[in-house]
Motif scaffolding. Structure first.
Motif, PDB file in Angstrom:
ATOM      1  N   LEU A 234       0.845  -1.187   0.000  1.00 31.54           N
ATOM      2  CA  LEU A 234       0.000   0.000   0.000  1.00 31.54           C
ATOM      3  C   LEU A 234       0.882   1.240   0.000  1.00 31.54           C
ATOM      4  O   LEU A 234       1.599   1.499   0.950  1.00 31.54           O
ATOM      5  CB  LEU A 234      -0.921  -0.012   1.218  1.00 31.54           C
ATOM      6  CG  LEU A 234      -2.096   0.960   1.259  1.00 31.54           C
ATOM      7  CD1 LEU A 234      -3.134   0.498   2.280  1.00 31.54           C
ATOM      8  CD2 LEU A 234      -1.647   2.368   1.618  1.00 31.54           C
ATOM      9  N   ALA A 235       0.833   1.991  -1.100  1.00 27.21           N
ATOM     10  CA  ALA A 235       1.637   3.205  -1.238  1.00 27.21           C
ATOM     11  C   ALA A 235       0.741   4.430  -1.125  1.00 27.21           C
ATOM     12  O   ALA A 235      -0.242   4.556  -1.853  1.00 27.21           O
ATOM     13  CB  ALA A 235       2.355   3.209  -2.580  1.00 27.21           C
ATOM     14  N   CYS A 236       1.079   5.328  -0.215  1.00 25.59           N
ATOM     15  CA  CYS A 236       0.343   6.586  -0.057  1.00 25.59           C
ATOM     16  C   CYS A 236       1.105   7.696  -0.787  1.00 25.59           C
ATOM     17  O   CYS A 236       2.253   7.976  -0.460  1.00 25.59           O
ATOM     18  CB  CYS A 236       0.214   6.951   1.423  1.00 25.59           C
ATOM     19  SG  CYS A 236      -0.820   5.829   2.370  1.00 25.59           S
ATOM     20  N   VAL A 237       0.463   8.301  -1.770  1.00 19.23           N
ATOM     21  CA  VAL A 237       1.093   9.373  -2.536  1.00 19.23           C
ATOM     22  C   VAL A 237       0.558  10.713  -2.051  1.00 19.23           C
ATOM     23  O   VAL A 237      -0.651  10.940  -2.019  1.00 19.23           O
ATOM     24  CB  VAL A 237       0.832   9.206  -4.044  1.00 19.23           C
ATOM     25  CG1 VAL A 237       1.495  10.338  -4.826  1.00 19.23           C
ATOM     26  CG2 VAL A 237       1.356   7.851  -4.531  1.00 19.23           C
ATOM     27  N   LEU A 238       1.488  11.594  -1.666  1.00 17.92           N
ATOM     28  CA  LEU A 238       1.131  12.921  -1.156  1.00 17.92           C
ATOM     29  C   LEU A 238       1.858  13.981  -1.978  1.00 17.92           C
ATOM     30  O   LEU A 238       3.021  13.801  -2.342  1.00 17.92           O
ATOM     31  CB  LEU A 238       1.507  13.051   0.324  1.00 17.92           C
ATOM     32  CG  LEU A 238       0.965  11.962   1.269  1.00 17.92           C
ATOM     33  CD1 LEU A 238       2.062  10.954   1.597  1.00 17.92           C
ATOM     34  CD2 LEU A 238       0.422  12.563   2.544  1.00 17.92           C
ATOM     35  N   GLU A 239       1.204  15.082  -2.255  1.00 16.58           N
ATOM     36  CA  GLU A 239       1.806  16.144  -3.052  1.00 16.58           C
ATOM     37  C   GLU A 239       2.383  17.242  -2.165  1.00 16.58           C
ATOM     38  O   GLU A 239       1.879  17.486  -1.064  1.00 16.58           O
ATOM     39  CB  GLU A 239       0.767  16.729  -4.012  1.00 16.58           C
ATOM     40  CG  GLU A 239       0.221  15.717  -5.009  1.00 16.58           C
ATOM     41  CD  GLU A 239      -0.781  16.331  -5.977  1.00 16.58           C
ATOM     42  OE1 GLU A 239      -0.747  17.571  -6.170  1.00 16.58           O
ATOM     43  OE2 GLU A 239      -1.610  15.582  -6.537  1.00 16.58           O
ATOM     44  N   PHE A 240       3.440  17.884  -2.677  1.00 22.03           N
ATOM     45  CA  PHE A 240       4.033  19.017  -1.962  1.00 22.03           C
ATOM     46  C   PHE A 240       4.447  20.081  -2.966  1.00 22.03           C
ATOM     47  O   PHE A 240       4.559  19.818  -4.172  1.00 22.03           O
ATOM     48  CB  PHE A 240       5.228  18.569  -1.118  1.00 22.03           C
ATOM     49  CG  PHE A 240       6.450  18.200  -1.932  1.00 22.03           C
ATOM     50  CD1 PHE A 240       7.438  19.149  -2.204  1.00 22.03           C
ATOM     51  CD2 PHE A 240       6.616  16.907  -2.421  1.00 22.03           C
ATOM     52  CE1 PHE A 240       8.565  18.816  -2.944  1.00 22.03           C
ATOM     53  CE2 PHE A 240       7.741  16.571  -3.172  1.00 22.03           C
ATOM     54  CZ  PHE A 240       8.710  17.529  -3.426  1.00 22.03           C
ATOM     55  N   GLU A 241       4.706  21.278  -2.455  1.00 19.01           N
ATOM     56  CA  GLU A 241       5.079  22.405  -3.316  1.00 19.01           C
ATOM     57  C   GLU A 241       6.553  22.765  -3.185  1.00 19.01           C
ATOM     58  O   GLU A 241       7.251  22.931  -4.174  1.00 19.01           O
ATOM     59  CB  GLU A 241       4.218  23.634  -2.985  1.00 19.01           C
ATOM     60  CG  GLU A 241       2.741  23.477  -3.319  1.00 19.01           C
ATOM     61  CD  GLU A 241       2.435  23.623  -4.795  1.00 19.01           C
ATOM     62  OE1 GLU A 241       3.372  23.914  -5.581  1.00 19.01           O
ATOM     63  OE2 GLU A 241       1.269  23.436  -5.174  1.00 19.01           O
ATOM     64  N   THR A 242       7.044  22.919  -1.955  1.00 22.72           N
ATOM     65  CA  THR A 242       8.396  23.430  -1.736  1.00 22.72           C
ATOM     66  C   THR A 242       9.270  22.431  -0.976  1.00 22.72           C
ATOM     67  O   THR A 242       8.770  21.492  -0.348  1.00 22.72           O
ATOM     68  CB  THR A 242       8.354  24.744  -0.924  1.00 22.72           C
ATOM     69  OG1 THR A 242       7.858  24.460   0.399  1.00 22.72           O
ATOM     70  CG2 THR A 242       7.445  25.760  -1.605  1.00 22.72           C
TER      71      THR A 242
END
Length: 250
Positions: A211-219
């Motif tokens: 189970l891979a959790c993908v999270l987005e970021f900006e900086t």
């Protein structure tokens, strides 16, 4: 024959780990998966969750034994927009689905810079769906069975919890019924989960499954802060072509 004996411990639950197993004076290494016993050596090296290791460390202190602890993980992978996408995808697959995710250092929190997140997810989901589930002895198999029914049910319960918390399962997260000699095995399709928040159960706790959790970021600053926002600290990876980013994050 040597004086070393390897014995299998079939549980990782503290209540089923007898005191004699922890206090035995000839204990060389103690693991909740295997015991390495040699007369006269005094090293304890368990693998498991923090609460179990608290017990082992306390027991080791009473006998002045050396103790090494592997406390599990919720390791981060940080993928910047300038990274080699192909390499990042391969690494994410390995970091999450190797041995069906049953690896302490699995990189299960995948932080992807927002500008490349859409493309990254398209490629990741496509690659994940191509993983072949089957006989682990077959050369072309990339996904085998989860260790046993109870653990498979636990992994599936995290999938359910993730859905309840508002995430989206882009692929996988289901039991796959296999034919023939593999029938009855607990094969789970590797899951990619998005719309995750840092405070969600599936992001905070070690699933120990595919189970891979993908999270987005900006900086960069955001990525560092969120990657370090964990009770675990076992491994980590950064993907970028820019050396100064690596120096900064180090």
């Amino acid at each position: 024959m040597t004086r070393e004996v390897v014995a299998q411990a079939l549980t990782c639950c503290r209540q089923y780990t007898p005191d004699w197993l922890i206090f035995r004076k000839f204990l060389k290494a103690c693991s909740f998966l295997a015991l390495w016993m040699t007369m006269g050596l005094f090293l304890k090296s368990p693998c498991g969750i923090c609460a179990q290791n608290d017990c082992v460390m306390s027991a080791g202190a009473k006998g002045v034994k050396s103790v090494t602890l592997e406390l599990g993980g919720k390791s981060p992978i940080i993928i910047f927009e300038d990274s080699n996408m192909k390499n990042a995808i391969k690494a994410t697959l390995m970091a999450n689905f190797l041995s069906q995710g049953q690896v302490c250092s699995s990189g299960t929190r995948v932080f992807v810079q927002h500008s490349i997140a859409k493309k990254f997810l398209e490629l990741l989901v496509d690659a994940t769906k191509k993983l072949k589930i089957g006989d682990p002895f077959a050369e072309d198999t990339t996904v085998g069975a989860t260790i046993h029914e109870a653990h498979a049910e636990k992994v599936l319960s995290y999938i359910t919890a993730a859905k309840d918390e508002g995430t989206t399962i882009l692929c996988g997260g289901e039991r796959v019924l296999m034919p023939g000699k593999l029938a009855g095995g607990w094969y789970l399709s590797p899951a990619v989960v998005v719309n995750c928040m840092d405070n969600m159960k599936v992001v905070r706790e070690e699933v120990f499954g595919s189970l891979a959790c993908v999270l987005e970021f900006e900086t960069e600053e955001e990525a560092i802060k969120r990657a370090n926002n964990t009770d675990f600290g076992l491994a980590g990876a950064v993907f970028t072509k820019f050396p100064l980013i690596l120096l900064y994050m180090y």
